[in-house]
Structures are given as C-alpha cells and as structure tokens.
Motif scaffolding. Structure first.
Motif, PDB file in Angstrom:
ATOM      1  N   ARG A   1     -46.795  61.017   2.515  1.00 46.24           N
ATOM      2  CA  ARG A   1     -45.669  61.455   1.688  1.00 46.24           C
ATOM      3  C   ARG A   1     -46.019  61.407   0.193  1.00 46.24           C
ATOM      4  O   ARG A   1     -45.622  62.279  -0.574  1.00 46.24           O
ATOM      5  N   ILE A   2     -46.780  60.395  -0.198  1.00 49.28           N
ATOM      6  CA  ILE A   2     -47.156  60.305  -1.613  1.00 49.28           C
ATOM      7  C   ILE A   2     -47.949  61.536  -2.034  1.00 49.28           C
ATOM      8  O   ILE A   2     -47.715  62.111  -3.095  1.00 49.28           O
ATOM      9  N   GLY A   3     -48.855  61.960  -1.166  1.00 51.29           N
ATOM     10  CA  GLY A   3     -49.598  63.178  -1.466  1.00 51.29           C
ATOM     11  C   GLY A   3     -48.663  64.356  -1.656  1.00 51.29           C
ATOM     12  O   GLY A   3     -48.792  65.127  -2.610  1.00 51.29           O
TER      13      GLY A   3
ATOM     14  N   LEU B   1     -45.425  64.334  -2.383  1.00 52.05           N
ATOM     15  CA  LEU B   1     -44.469  64.181  -3.493  1.00 52.05           C
ATOM     16  C   LEU B   1     -45.133  64.311  -4.861  1.00 52.05           C
ATOM     17  O   LEU B   1     -44.531  64.795  -5.809  1.00 52.05           O
TER      18      LEU B   1
END
Lengths: 287, 327, 246
Positions: C100-102, C104
């Motif tokens: 998810r960090i990638g 976002l």
C-alpha cells in the motif's frame, strides 16, 4: 602571541582530562555500542571517592589505585547484567543502540540520585599542590600540570595495551565487527563488558584528576558526557587515537572561547558539534 | 456475531471512550471539596499526557529518539515571559499559546531540516545538546546582557489553566489520531522500519519526518506557555530542565507506544507516582525509582503496559475461544 | 531516445573506482541483465540509478530528462522502482501495508481514495494473497523478495530494477521467480536485473551488460555473452561463478 601560547598550553592541560573521559566513552559507544549518558556520573563518583579518600589522608593521586579498579568492576557487572540482557533481547543492532541509550538514562538517574543522597548538591573542594609553576609566558597551577601528565600517561599506556596485548586485540576486533569477532572465537559478551568496564575506569580516573584541580559537585557529570560526546564525534566513533587527539583540540578551542566569553564555552561545544555532524560525521580519524 | 455489532463496538472504543473521558475531565473542577486538589493534580496529569502523546507521535513510529522536548517546552515558557508578563499582558493568553506553538514549530522545522538526516543515535545526542545549548544561551542572554535572572509571568486561575490544558489535550489527541490513521502514519511507520526502502518507495522521508517533528514540537510549546502561567516565575533552570525531556519519554515507553492510549496511561501512572513520592517520605528517591523502572521496562516490558495488557487480553480471549470450542 | 541512459557514470569510494566511466542504455520493453563477478559494481550502479548515490562525474537520463542529483523518492515517482539485494521490507507492517505504501506514495499520479483493489491485485500477482495480513518479518526470504517486487510494482514504474531476486531460492522458487519476471515484462514494465543465476539470466534477458572492476567489459545478447572470450576469462579466470555477494 603570548595570549595564544597561554590558550594553547591551558587547552592542552584541560585537554588531557577531556581525552581520558572521551577515550572511555569511545570504548563504551564505539565498541560496546552503548551511548552511555551516565558516563559523566562515573566521573563524578570517581571524583567524590577521591575526595573522601583524601579527607582520610590518602594522596589523591594514589586514590586512583582504588578508584579505577572499583569503577572497572562496577562497569563490568553493569554491562553483564543490564546491557547484555538488552543486547540479547534486541532484534537488531539499531534497537540495541536506542534501548541501550535509554537504559543508560535510567542508570544516570539512579547514580545521580544516590550521589545527591550521600553528598547533597553543594560544591566540594580540597587543596593539593596548589602552587604556581612557570610554563611558557605565564604561570600555571602545578596540580593541573600533574593532572594533564597523568592523563596523557594513562592514555598512552592504554593505547599500548590495545596495540600489543591479546585482550587489546580482541577489543579492536570487536570494534571492527562484533559479529565476526564472535565467530572468530572472541568471547564477545566478555570483551564488550570489559570495554564498558575500562570506559568506566577511565571516567573514574578523570574524576580523580578533576577533583585535584577544580571544585566538584554531584551534578557535574552530564557536562563532561556532553564534552566527551563532542570529542568522540570529532575523533571518529570507536577511534581511540581520534578521541585522544580530539580531546586536546576541544580543550584548546574551549579554552580560547572561555578566555573571550566564559558564558559561551558550552555553546561553543555545541556549535562545533553541529558543524561536525553536518560536515564530517565520521570524525577526523573516522574510517 | 454480525457485522453491525463489530462496527458499533469499534465506534464505541474509538469515539465513545475518549468522549466519556473528555466529559469527565470537563467536570473535574466541580467535584466539590476535592476539586481544589483535583484541579491541580489533573492539570499535572494533562501536562505530562500531552507531552508524552506529542513525543510518541514522532518517536513512537519513526524510532528517532528525540530529547528536545524541554527545548520546545522552554520556548513556551519564554513566549509567556515576554508576551504575558506580570506587569501587564501584551496579548490575550490564547495568542501567547499560538505564538509559543508557532515558534516551537519553526525551531523544530529548522533543527529537523539540519539533523533528521542523521542516524538515530546522533539525533538523540543532538537534541539533548539543543536543550543544553538553549539553557546556556538564554542564561547568558538574561544574566550577562539583560542583567536579570528570571521573569515573572501573569498568574492565571487554576480553572483557566485547566481548561486550556484540556483544549490542548483534545487537539493533541486529534492530531495524533489523524496522523496515525492517515497515509502519513503509514509512511512514518515505514520510515521507522526501513528508511532507505521508504525513500525508494516514493515516500518523501525528510519532509514527513520534519513536519511531524515540528507538529509535535508545537504542542510541546503550547503546553509550556500554560505551565508558565501556573509557575509564574520563568528562568532558564525551570524552562530548559532536561528532566522535561526525559520524563515524557519514559512515560510513553512505560505505557507503550504501539497505541494512542499507551503514552497517556504511562503519563498518568507516572505523574501520580511522582506526586505520591514527592509528598511522602520517599521524596528523595524519586529519580532512583524512575531509573529502576526505566531499566526494568526496557528489559522486561519492551512494548510497555499497553503491550502487556494486549498480550493478557489476547491470552484470555484465546482461552475463552478454546473453552467455547471445547464445550 | 532510450528510456534509461547513463553517460560516463563514475563513482569513487575512497580512492577506489567502484563504477568507472560506464555508458549504458535500456530501451522500453526490454529485460536487461547486469552481471559480473563479486564487487564488480553492479549494485553500486543500481544505487546510482535510483539516486541512493550520486555519480561523480557522469549523468543519468530517464526519458531524455537528467535524473542524477534528484532525491530517491522523486526518482521513484518518475517511474523507476527497485528491490534490494539484502531485503528491505517494512518488517513490522503486514504485506498489504508494504504494498500500500508503494501505491500511496510511489506513483506519479497518486490515487485519491481507495488503492485497495490495485494493492490486492498486485499481492495476487506475486502470489502472496494467503499471507496478505501477516507481518513481513514472519515470512520466508523468498516471500519477502516477492513483497519487494509487489511494493515496487505498486509505484507504477516504467523501469524496475531487480537486485538478485533469485539468490538463495530453491529450484521450484527459482522457476516461479523466472515466470514472475516474464509476467512483469508482459505488464509493460521494463526490467533491469542483477543476477548470478546463469539459468535465469540466459533464459529471460534480451540483452546483457557485463561489469568487471567497475568497468563495462561486454554487452550483447545472451548468446553473444555466452560465447565471449573476455566474459569467460573474467568468470573462470578470476572469480567463482554463482557466489551470493556483489
């Protein structure tokens, strides 16, 4: 010109003590990986033990013989109990460093509190060799000269110990790479505890030398921890010769600043520290 | 169990519990004969809860050990000293609070921009050094330049102080909650786990660290302003006391930083212990006990009280589930 | 114009040139292999492309735009993602949050609102659906390497730099991993991979660049490289093939 020479000699005299304190912290942080914020408290304790011994008639310089082994044992045991416990529980070296530092804070509170309970927080001082000797263009107190010579001698002896004995080599191996040194058969827990012990002993000796020259107080420790931090940052973490030389450099700089404006001597350390961290965080002798 | 049940329970925990606590806090000054002591004690609770929550907001997720709390708190003190002196306030109190917060924010932003590139332990040294530097510089400025030691601040009533603190607490909790729940919270945790990987995954690591550091500093500055109107006398010793850097950190670690309640619970317990010790026969042993608890926490309670409670709770739930399936 | 291009890329560590005057290019849609003995400068070259290090001297261009000197997060948002030789997952976060960090932060046009469908698709793509909610630290090395791939893909890269994705995998995992690289290429992502596993390199790369002591010594199709005298000399005459560290 005389002024510069005075500052230079004065800086060298105080620098010897700074070197000693810093070599101790460098061993504890550079090798033992504990940023020991309580380092200065060992120094303070050393100073007060010396005060107590000299009040019973012992020569302050002889007090080192009792002081240094005592501090070594205390440091060694502390590392074996508290810090080794944290080390084996930490998932990685980063966690060990921050938890070790926090535990050192705990240690700082404990030692401070005990010292205040025993000695309160008023300054103590005694007279020892308080005569003046001409050195360069002006006179310096004999006790300061002796303290500096003593500090330098201990620094040199310790360096020879590191360079030529088996234990010294084990310490240097552990400083390079703790894990590999362990694989090569170095008893890491023992060596790290020994480093912490030596660090504490050096702080204790520095405490003795400070008590010979200046009034002492139970709250004096933290200031020396800060100086040692600046010095080991300057000299390069874990570099014993770096700390040794760095101590003299900081000694000369602060003597110069104090001559110009005593209220800003501490601010001077901090500014040196900032510049160092930004320009060369590895230090002058860093790898 | 159906879905609506779960969401109600979640809502209850997320909004209900804090709301009940808030209402209880608002009525503290009205508890009759106890109120006089209660308001002082609760003000103290609030001060440390805010400091611990603000500290954990940054350090809890990034792992950067900040010891600069006292620097920002002290700025709040001097904001009050300069703008709200006893001889006559220059501006209303809420403006002073905003100024204290803003100056702390700006200083933290600058310090962060310079130092947050540094590895963890250097950052800790640097921030502690900042407190000592501010102490020295302010002391020098007051004594050598102005020729005074301290400044007297206008005294505020206990009630005003108390409600200001409640207000700052609400702001702190909301800010902490929104940071934690937003994508920025996720980014902060990724920084704590592996900063290099975070940067290569598109996270503007430096900016996020600096911003959150500055936000937490602003809250600390705001608290400082209010505490100064309570103590009324401001000098470098009270403003830049390193203990103010250490205590909230210990409280947050003791309470556990994996959770918003952790720092608050840690702060409440510790402040209360401090109160008991300082009024009782053990008052000279406070730091000693403080140090022993700190070391014991690091050795035996790595995720703090909340971590312990969560573990116990999971164990009880597990046992109950096992009992149910067996029966 | 090449998609990714380096001109005279150089960096020194101490007195030693870790990468010295290397010219390279990568075209859209290719799978380029980067090989060489240990210490040849392969990972250093990746670090230079992804801006963990800056070339001195030398320049790197992405779609004709100079990217050397930019911050790593900007390089990532422009469309160059990477994995790491020693895995660097967010170990305390579950797989889904890693990816998810990638999604976002990494993609240039970051999505407002819900990234979950995309994240779940990527987790399925690398075959981690069953462990999506497990913290990354509890997974095997092979799984962690796949988390890195999914995380990198979530940033919607045009170029993906894979640093020894196949080191230390067992034969089954290796085959799966090779399939994965082909599937990534089919998604339209250009791949540059550092690899010691010759089966993988020869099997999937369109073109291979060989580094030795920081210099580019050969470049060509797998066939050309397999037959090149210089390359055989470097591999058989100087260093062992197939060791794990670069």
């Amino acid at each position: 010109m005389d002024l510069f020479l005075n500052i230079f000699i004065g800086g060298l005299l105080i620098g010897g003590i700074y070197s000693l304190v810093s070599m101790g912290l460098s061993l504890q942080y550079g090798v033992g990986k504990v940023y020991n914020i309580a380092h200065g408290e060992f120094l303070m304790f050393g100073a007060f033990i010396t005060y107590w011994l000299q009040s019973m008639g012992v020569n302050p310089l002889v007090a080192v013989v009792i002081n240094a082994p005592l501090m070594f044992i205390v440091g060694f045991i502390l590392y074996r109990t508290v810090f080794t416990g944290i080390r084996v529980r930490s998932p990685n070296p980063g966690v060990f460093e921050s938890n070790g530092m926090l535990a050192a804070f705990g240690l700082y509170f404990i030692v401070q509190n005990i010292a205040v309970l025993i000695w309160g927080s008023t300054p103590y001082s005694y007279q020892y060799l308080n005569t003046s000797v001409a050195l360069g263009p002006s006179d310096f107190h004999l006790n300061r000269i002796i303290a500096a010579v003593f500090a330098i001698a201990i620094g040199v002896i310790f360096y020879i110990f590191l360079a030529s004995t088996r234990s010294g080599k084990a310490i240097r191996a552990a400083a390079q790479d703790t894990a590999t040194a362990g694989l090569m058969g170095v008893d890491i827990n023992f060596v790290l505890a020994m480093c912490f012990g030596f660090g504490a002993a050096m702080a204790g000796i520095a405490g003795t030398l400070i008590s010979v020259c200046y009034p002492i107080q139970t709250t004096m420790g933290l200031g020396y921890t800060v100086i040692a931090t600046v010095v080991i940052t300057l000299g390069g973490l874990g570099s014993i010769p770096g700390s040794f030389i760095g101590g003299f450099i900081i000694g000369i700089i602060t003597t110069g600043v104090a001559y110009w404006e005593p209220g800003l001597a501490v601010a001077a350390y901090y500014i040196i520290f900032i510049i160092l961290l930004l320009v060369r965080p590895k230090g002058i002798m860093g790898r | 169990m159906n879905l609506s049940n779960i969401s109600w329970r979640k809502l209850g925990l997320n909004a209900g519990v804090p709301l009940v606590i808030l209402i209880a806090l608002i009525f503290v000054p009205f508890y009759g004969s106890w109120a006089d002591y209660g308001i002082t004690l609760f003000s103290l609770f609030l001060v440390y809860i805010i400091l611990a929550v603000a500290w954990a907001m940054f350090t809890g997720s990034t792992g950067y050990l900040s010891l600069a709390t006292a620097a920002f708190y002290g700025i709040g003190f001097y904001a009050a000293a300069l703008l709200y002196p006893a001889e006559g306030a220059l501006v209303p109190l809420f403006v002073v609070v905003l100024v204290g917060a803003a100056v702390s924010f700006v200083l933290a932003f600058i310090v962060g921009a310079i130092t947050l590139r540094l590895k963890g332990i250097y950052f800790a040294m640097f921030t502690l050094g900042l407190v000592l530097l501010m102490y020295q510089v302010v002391n020098y400025w007051l004594i050598s330049v102005l020729g005074i030691r301290g400044i007297v601040v206008a005294l505020e009533s206990n009630e005003v102080i108390y409600y200001y603190l409640v207000g700052i607490l609400v702001v702190s909790i909301l800010v902490a909650y929104f940071i934690k729940r937003s994508k920025w919270g996720l980014a902060l945790r990724s920084i704590g786990d592996n900063e290099e990987a975070a940067a290569h995954t598109g996270v503007n690591v430096t900016m996020i660290k600096i911003l959150v550091f500055a936000i937490s500093a602003a809250l600390m500055g705001a608290v400082g302003v209010i505490v100064a109107t309570k103590t009324t006398y401001v000098d470098a010793n009270t403003a830049f006391n390193p203990m103010i850097s250490f205590s909230p950190a210990l409280m947050a670690i003791f309470g556990g930083m994996g959770n918003l309640y952790g720092p608050a619970i840690g702060a409440t317990i510790f402040t209360y212990i401090q109160e008991i010790l300082q009024t009782g026969s053990l008052k000279n042993y406070y730091m000693l006990i403080f140090g022993l608890i700190l070391i014991a926490t690091i050795l035996y309670l790595p995720s703090g009280m909340m971590g312990l409670i969560q573990n116990l709770w999971n164990r009880i739930k597990g046992a109950r589930r096992r009992a149910l399936t067996r029966g | 114009m090449h998609l990714l291009e380096g001109k005279g890329v150089t960096i020194h560590f101490g007195g030693l040139a870790a990468v010295s005057d290397v010219d390279f290019y990568v075209d859209k849609g290719e799978v380029v292999g980067l090989i060489g003995p240990n210490g040849a400068g392969k990972t250093t070259l990746f670090n230079l492309i992804s801006a963990a290090l800056q070339p001195k001297p030398g320049e790197i261009f992405f779609k004709g735009k100079k990217i050397s000197g930019m911050a790593p997060f900007k390089i990532c948002r422009l469309g160059i993602a990477r994995t790491f030789q020693t895995v660097k997952v967010f170990s305390n976060l579950p797989v889904i949050d890693n990816v998810r960090i990638g999604a976002l932060f990494g993609a240039q046009k970051r999505l407002k609102g819900n990234v979950n469908p995309e994240v779940n698709e990527l987790i399925k793509f690398v075959g981690l659906t069953e462990v999506a909610n497990t913290p990354a630290r509890d997974l095997t090395l092979a799984y962690q390497k796949r988390i890195e791939v999914a995380r990198a893909l979530a940033t919607k890269p045009e170029v993906l730099l894979l640093d020894e994705m196949m080191a230390g995998l067992n034969p089954t995992e290796l085959t799966e991993s090779m399939e994965l690289v082909k599937k990534i290429q089919q998604r339209g992502v250009t791949v540059v991979m550092i690899e010691h596993v010759m089966r993988a390199i020869m099997g999937i790369c369109d073109r291979i660049i060989v580094l030795d002591y920081g210099k580019k010594i050969a470049e060509g199709t797998p066939k050309e490289i397999a037959g090149s005298k210089t390359v055989i000399e470097v591999y058989l005459g100087v260093t062992n093939v197939g060791s794990k560290k670069a």
